[in-house]
Motif scaffolding. Sequence first.
Motif, PDB file in Angstrom:
ATOM      1  N   UNK A 157      47.077  20.787  32.295  1.00 40.74           N
ATOM      2  CA  UNK A 157      46.926  21.910  33.223  1.00 40.74           C
ATOM      3  C   UNK A 157      47.272  21.379  34.648  1.00 40.74           C
ATOM      4  N   UNK A 158      48.014  22.116  35.531  1.00 40.45           N
ATOM      5  CA  UNK A 158      48.411  21.182  36.661  1.00 40.45           C
ATOM      6  C   UNK A 158      47.406  22.032  37.563  1.00 40.45           C
ATOM      7  N   UNK A 159      47.403  21.220  38.889  1.00 35.54           N
ATOM      8  CA  UNK A 159      46.563  21.830  39.743  1.00 35.54           C
ATOM      9  C   UNK A 159      46.663  23.185  40.295  1.00 35.54           C
ATOM     10  N   UNK A 160      47.972  23.495  40.681  1.00 31.02           N
ATOM     11  CA  UNK A 160      48.437  24.810  41.243  1.00 31.02           C
ATOM     12  C   UNK A 160      47.784  25.721  40.137  1.00 31.02           C
ATOM     13  N   UNK A 161      47.956  25.700  38.883  1.00 29.47           N
ATOM     14  CA  UNK A 161      47.406  26.518  37.741  1.00 29.47           C
ATOM     15  C   UNK A 161      46.044  26.889  38.015  1.00 29.47           C
ATOM     16  N   UNK A 162      45.291  25.636  38.320  1.00 25.91           N
ATOM     17  CA  UNK A 162      43.832  26.123  38.569  1.00 25.91           C
ATOM     18  C   UNK A 162      43.526  26.629  39.832  1.00 25.91           C
ATOM     19  N   UNK A 163      44.518  26.514  41.001  1.00 23.88           N
ATOM     20  CA  UNK A 163      44.416  27.246  42.194  1.00 23.88           C
ATOM     21  C   UNK A 163      44.738  28.646  41.815  1.00 23.88           C
ATOM     22  N   UNK A 164      45.657  28.909  41.022  1.00 24.25           N
ATOM     23  CA  UNK A 164      46.113  30.399  40.739  1.00 24.25           C
ATOM     24  C   UNK A 164      44.929  31.150  39.982  1.00 24.25           C
ATOM     25  N   UNK A 165      44.374  30.415  39.180  1.00 27.33           N
ATOM     26  CA  UNK A 165      43.416  31.042  38.201  1.00 27.33           C
ATOM     27  C   UNK A 165      42.178  31.466  39.289  1.00 27.33           C
ATOM     28  N   UNK A 166      41.713  30.145  40.057  1.00 28.78           N
ATOM     29  CA  UNK A 166      40.747  30.526  40.920  1.00 28.78           C
ATOM     30  C   UNK A 166      41.000  31.562  41.927  1.00 28.78           C
ATOM     31  N   UNK A 167      42.237  32.038  42.324  1.00 29.27           N
ATOM     32  CA  UNK A 167      42.639  32.958  43.119  1.00 29.27           C
ATOM     33  C   UNK A 167      42.309  34.418  42.530  1.00 29.27           C
ATOM     34  N   UNK A 168      43.111  34.306  41.365  1.00 30.07           N
ATOM     35  CA  UNK A 168      42.834  35.709  40.400  1.00 30.07           C
ATOM     36  C   UNK A 168      41.674  36.012  40.269  1.00 30.07           C
ATOM     37  N   UNK A 169      40.670  34.954  40.015  1.00 36.16           N
ATOM     38  CA  UNK A 169      39.280  35.614  39.551  1.00 36.16           C
ATOM     39  C   UNK A 169      38.612  35.765  40.935  1.00 36.16           C
ATOM     40  N   UNK A 170      38.808  35.166  42.055  1.00 35.29           N
ATOM     41  CA  UNK A 170      38.236  35.620  43.310  1.00 35.29           C
ATOM     42  C   UNK A 170      38.725  36.998  43.806  1.00 35.29           C
ATOM     43  N   UNK A 171      40.051  37.317  43.827  1.00 31.98           N
ATOM     44  CA  UNK A 171      40.417  38.695  44.010  1.00 31.98           C
ATOM     45  C   UNK A 171      39.990  39.648  43.342  1.00 31.98           C
ATOM     46  N   UNK A 172      40.041  39.330  41.947  1.00 32.07           N
ATOM     47  CA  UNK A 172      39.122  40.608  41.117  1.00 32.07           C
ATOM     48  C   UNK A 172      37.830  40.694  41.385  1.00 32.07           C
ATOM     49  N   UNK A 173      36.995  39.532  41.482  1.00 26.03           N
ATOM     50  CA  UNK A 173      35.455  39.851  41.953  1.00 26.03           C
ATOM     51  C   UNK A 173      35.329  40.455  43.312  1.00 26.03           C
ATOM     52  N   UNK A 174      36.237  40.065  44.103  1.00 33.45           N
ATOM     53  CA  UNK A 174      36.306  40.791  45.683  1.00 33.45           C
ATOM     54  C   UNK A 174      36.609  42.159  45.366  1.00 33.45           C
ATOM     55  N   UNK A 175      37.504  42.462  44.660  1.00 39.12           N
ATOM     56  CA  UNK A 175      38.004  43.904  44.475  1.00 39.12           C
ATOM     57  C   UNK A 175      36.839  44.986  43.768  1.00 39.12           C
ATOM     58  N   UNK A 176      36.290  44.087  42.944  1.00 40.49           N
ATOM     59  CA  UNK A 176      35.222  45.004  42.171  1.00 40.49           C
ATOM     60  C   UNK A 176      33.933  44.972  43.086  1.00 40.49           C
ATOM     61  N   UNK A 177      33.783  44.107  43.933  1.00 38.50           N
ATOM     62  CA  UNK A 177      32.590  44.160  44.825  1.00 38.50           C
ATOM     63  C   UNK A 177      32.787  45.295  46.007  1.00 38.50           C
ATOM     64  N   UNK A 178      33.967  45.397  46.372  1.00 34.63           N
ATOM     65  CA  UNK A 178      34.266  46.173  47.572  1.00 34.63           C
ATOM     66  C   UNK A 178      34.579  47.688  47.041  1.00 34.63           C
ATOM     67  N   UNK A 179      34.933  48.016  45.906  1.00 35.52           N
ATOM     68  CA  UNK A 179      35.510  49.392  45.586  1.00 35.52           C
ATOM     69  C   UNK A 179      34.225  50.105  45.606  1.00 35.52           C
ATOM     70  N   UNK A 180      34.307  51.488  46.118  1.00 34.96           N
ATOM     71  CA  UNK A 180      33.120  52.192  45.901  1.00 34.96           C
ATOM     72  C   UNK A 180      33.166  53.020  44.761  1.00 34.96           C
ATOM     73  N   UNK A 181      32.066  53.807  44.459  1.00 35.16           N
ATOM     74  CA  UNK A 181      32.025  54.764  43.520  1.00 35.16           C
ATOM     75  C   UNK A 181      31.056  54.328  42.334  1.00 35.16           C
ATOM     76  N   UNK A 182      30.209  54.776  41.929  1.00 34.40           N
ATOM     77  CA  UNK A 182      29.327  54.319  40.844  1.00 34.40           C
ATOM     78  C   UNK A 182      29.871  54.940  39.406  1.00 34.40           C
TER      79      UNK A 182
END
Length: 126
Positions: free
Chosen positions: A1-26
């Motif tokens: 696996x290439x270094x850029x693929x690791x960066x992309x995966x980390x970016x996707x996971x980070x963006x999803x975690x951030x989106x779930x954290x800031x989105x309101x509504x229980x």
Amino acid sequence: MFFFQFLLIAGVIGAAAYAVKILPGERSLALKRIFALLFVLAAVLAIIFPGMLTSVAHFFGIGRGADLLLYVFIIMVLVFAVATIRAKARSDARVTELARAVALMDARLTENMNISKPSETTGDHI
């Protein structure tokens, strides 16, 4: 696996975690988390196995996997825009209701204060 693929995966996971954290509504939090996990899974698989994305694109009659990503991205942007517009309209309606309630309370308080004071124009004072 290439270094850029690791960066992309980390970016996707980070963006999803951030989106779930800031989105309101229980009420829809579980659904948001499920969609976030599915998104992360699909993104990681597309990054690790780019040929699989092309196969999925061919299944739908699209020439390349990159084109499929573009089409999905356009649809998701439109969905996000509609959701944002609806949320802003709901927020504006709530602000309008609150402004009306405050104006009515202010008018009632002013009216009650005027009623409780003796009138100076009637000549009741000696």
